[in-house]
Design an enzyme around this catalytic site. Sequence first.
Site, PDB file in Angstrom:
ATOM      1  N   LYS A 137      25.725  38.150  11.889  1.00  9.45           N
ATOM      2  CA  LYS A 137      27.153  38.200  11.517  1.00  9.45           C
ATOM      3  C   LYS A 137      27.398  37.369  10.248  1.00  9.45           C
ATOM      4  CE  LYS A 137      29.692  35.109  13.183  1.00  9.45           C
ATOM      5  NZ  LYS A 137      30.244  33.804  12.821  1.00  9.45           N
TER       6      LYS A 137
ATOM      7  N   SER B 114      33.613  30.742  12.098  1.00  9.80           N
ATOM      8  CA  SER B 114      32.906  31.118  10.865  1.00  9.80           C
ATOM      9  C   SER B 114      33.222  32.579  10.593  1.00  9.80           C
ATOM     10  CB  SER B 114      31.393  30.954  11.033  1.00  9.80           C
ATOM     11  OG  SER B 114      31.055  29.666  11.444  1.00  9.80           O
TER      12      SER B 114
ATOM     13  N   LYS C 245      30.522  27.599   4.356  1.00  9.90           N
ATOM     14  CA  LYS C 245      29.758  27.863   5.588  1.00  9.90           C
ATOM     15  C   LYS C 245      28.710  28.959   5.350  1.00  9.90           C
ATOM     16  CE  LYS C 245      28.663  28.106   9.990  1.00  9.90           C
ATOM     17  NZ  LYS C 245      27.971  27.084  10.760  1.00  9.90           N
TER      18      LYS C 245
HETATM   19  P1  NAD Z   1      31.241  32.204  21.801  1.00  6.53           P
HETATM   20  O1  NAD Z   1      31.001  33.658  21.802  1.00  6.53           O
HETATM   21  O2  NAD Z   1      30.515  31.336  22.769  1.00  6.53           O
HETATM   22  O3  NAD Z   1      32.830  31.905  22.009  1.00  6.53           O
HETATM   23  C1  NAD Z   1      33.862  32.686  21.500  1.00  6.53           C
HETATM   24  C2  NAD Z   1      35.010  32.669  22.505  1.00  6.53           C
HETATM   25  O4  NAD Z   1      36.106  33.406  21.964  1.00  6.53           O
HETATM   26  C3  NAD Z   1      34.663  33.325  23.847  1.00  6.53           C
HETATM   27  O5  NAD Z   1      34.979  32.455  24.925  1.00  6.53           O
HETATM   28  C4  NAD Z   1      35.507  34.595  23.864  1.00  6.53           C
HETATM   29  O6  NAD Z   1      35.919  34.977  25.174  1.00  6.53           O
HETATM   30  C5  NAD Z   1      36.689  34.167  23.005  1.00  6.53           C
HETATM   31  N1  NAD Z   1      37.405  35.295  22.418  1.00  6.53           N
HETATM   32  C6  NAD Z   1      36.892  36.382  21.784  1.00  6.53           C
HETATM   33  N2  NAD Z   1      37.879  37.199  21.373  1.00  6.53           N
HETATM   34  C7  NAD Z   1      39.046  36.615  21.748  1.00  6.53           C
HETATM   35  C8  NAD Z   1      40.401  36.962  21.601  1.00  6.53           C
HETATM   36  N3  NAD Z   1      40.767  38.092  20.982  1.00  6.53           N
HETATM   37  N4  NAD Z   1      41.343  36.120  22.104  1.00  6.53           N
HETATM   38  C9  NAD Z   1      40.999  34.976  22.734  1.00  6.53           C
HETATM   39  N5  NAD Z   1      39.703  34.582  22.903  1.00  6.53           N
HETATM   40  C10 NAD Z   1      38.749  35.398  22.416  1.00  6.53           C
HETATM   41  O7  NAD Z   1      30.977  31.711  20.304  1.00  6.53           O
HETATM   42  P2  NAD Z   1      30.670  30.218  19.783  1.00  6.53           P
HETATM   43  O8  NAD Z   1      29.204  29.983  19.776  1.00  6.53           O
HETATM   44  O9  NAD Z   1      31.585  29.260  20.461  1.00  6.53           O
HETATM   45  O10 NAD Z   1      31.076  30.386  18.239  1.00  6.53           O
HETATM   46  C11 NAD Z   1      32.418  30.405  17.816  1.00  6.53           C
HETATM   47  C12 NAD Z   1      32.410  30.372  16.286  1.00  6.53           C
HETATM   48  O11 NAD Z   1      31.746  29.164  15.851  1.00  6.53           O
HETATM   49  C13 NAD Z   1      31.633  31.546  15.654  1.00  6.53           C
HETATM   50  O12 NAD Z   1      32.294  31.949  14.493  1.00  6.53           O
HETATM   51  C14 NAD Z   1      30.268  30.921  15.340  1.00  6.53           C
HETATM   52  O13 NAD Z   1      29.610  31.575  14.256  1.00  6.53           O
HETATM   53  C15 NAD Z   1      30.671  29.498  14.987  1.00  6.53           C
HETATM   54  N6  NAD Z   1      29.610  28.502  15.168  1.00  6.53           N
HETATM   55  C16 NAD Z   1      28.799  28.528  16.269  1.00  6.53           C
HETATM   56  C17 NAD Z   1      27.796  27.562  16.399  1.00  6.53           C
HETATM   57  C18 NAD Z   1      26.856  27.567  17.598  1.00  6.53           C
HETATM   58  O14 NAD Z   1      25.830  26.859  17.545  1.00  6.53           O
HETATM   59  N7  NAD Z   1      27.131  28.301  18.653  1.00  6.53           N
HETATM   60  C19 NAD Z   1      27.629  26.574  15.419  1.00  6.53           C
HETATM   61  C20 NAD Z   1      28.517  26.540  14.337  1.00  6.53           C
HETATM   62  C21 NAD Z   1      29.497  27.516  14.216  1.00  6.53           C
END
Ligand code: NAD
Length: 296
Positions: free
Chosen positions: A239, A96, A171
């Site tokens: 965010k 997102s 979104k």
């Molecule tokens: P998270 O923080 O758990 O996971 C993000 C991952 O990206 C981490 O493992 C981190 O190490 C990795 N990362 C960060 N920078 C990096 C880089 N430069 N290179 C490689 N890997 C890198 O986040 P999440 O909850 O999995 O969310 C991911 C996306 O999905 C976000 O944009 C969030 O808004 C969206 N989202 C989350 C949810 C939820 O319920 N958690 C629901 C819908 C959408």
Amino acid sequence: MKEIGFIGLGIMGKPMAKNLLKAGYRVYTYDVNYAEIDKLVEAGGIGCSSIEEVAVSCSTIVTMLPNSPQVKEVILGEGGIAQYAAKGTLIIDMSSIAPDASKEISAAIAPKGIRLIDAPVSGGEPKAVDGTLAIMAGGSPEDFQEAQPVFEVLGSSAVLVGDVGSGNTCKLANQIIVAGNIAVLSEAMMLAKKAGTDPEKVFHAISRGLAGSTVMNAKAPMMLAGNYKPGFKIDLHIKDLNNALETGYKSGAPLLLSAQIMQMLQTLHQDGEGASDHSALMKYYEKIAGTTLKEE
Ligand code: NAD
């Protein structure tokens, strides 16, 4: 068996990558946190020590990263996907992020013959695990069609909303509605409490009427139990609302309620609640009402 790259193995990315493995894909995985790669390797994935390794091995790459700066870095940065991917590669960015960032990335990689579809999701971790996410996509109809087999594994619905960036605009609309629902739910539950009526009975009485919603059913029980384990963290919602306010500013859309809820979320962040579930908006009301929703 088809190769697919998966970069970003956090709360959402890990179960999504596992579902692609279960569906028979050879999944090339990468995350800056190598411990997350190990978990995917245990599940049968191929661990990569660089983005380059993913990019040279796969013509379809999914990214699931926190926000615009990380997606830009992974695709456009030094050692990023654009540097190594073959002409014709399709990047499916399911993070997102800001709609303008999706457009900027797409324009930057187009001269190399690399394509981007922005396809953020709704549904949270449980639906990522079940493979029943709601996917909202922005891109060309041809790229959307090409991504369909991946969407069928990861989601229960995928809608092409418009050109690149539209998935993320959609979104942001989703996140405004969710934040608004949680805020008014908190306000209403606190009214019941202060007026001496059992909030739990209020929830049961109204949840099947017009005021009922998926958000209410998911979040009211958490508020009533005082359980704010995430779920979706306050900091991630800050965010998203920040991206919404920026998009509203650029496009001239009035976002009065989002701006106000943003202040509530920021207050909670300052109070050390950034990693709590967004249903902890209830705590904001508890603070200003001078009482807790749950009987102490
Ligand atoms: P998270 O923080 O758990 O996971 C993000 C991952 O990206 C981490 O493992 C981190 O190490 C990795 N990362 C960060 N920078 C990096 C880089 N430069 N290179 C490689 N890997 C890198 O986040 P999440 O909850 O999995 O969310 C991911 C996306 O999905 C976000 O944009 C969030 O808004 C969206 N989202 C989350 C949810 C939820 O319920 N958690 C629901 C819908 C959408």
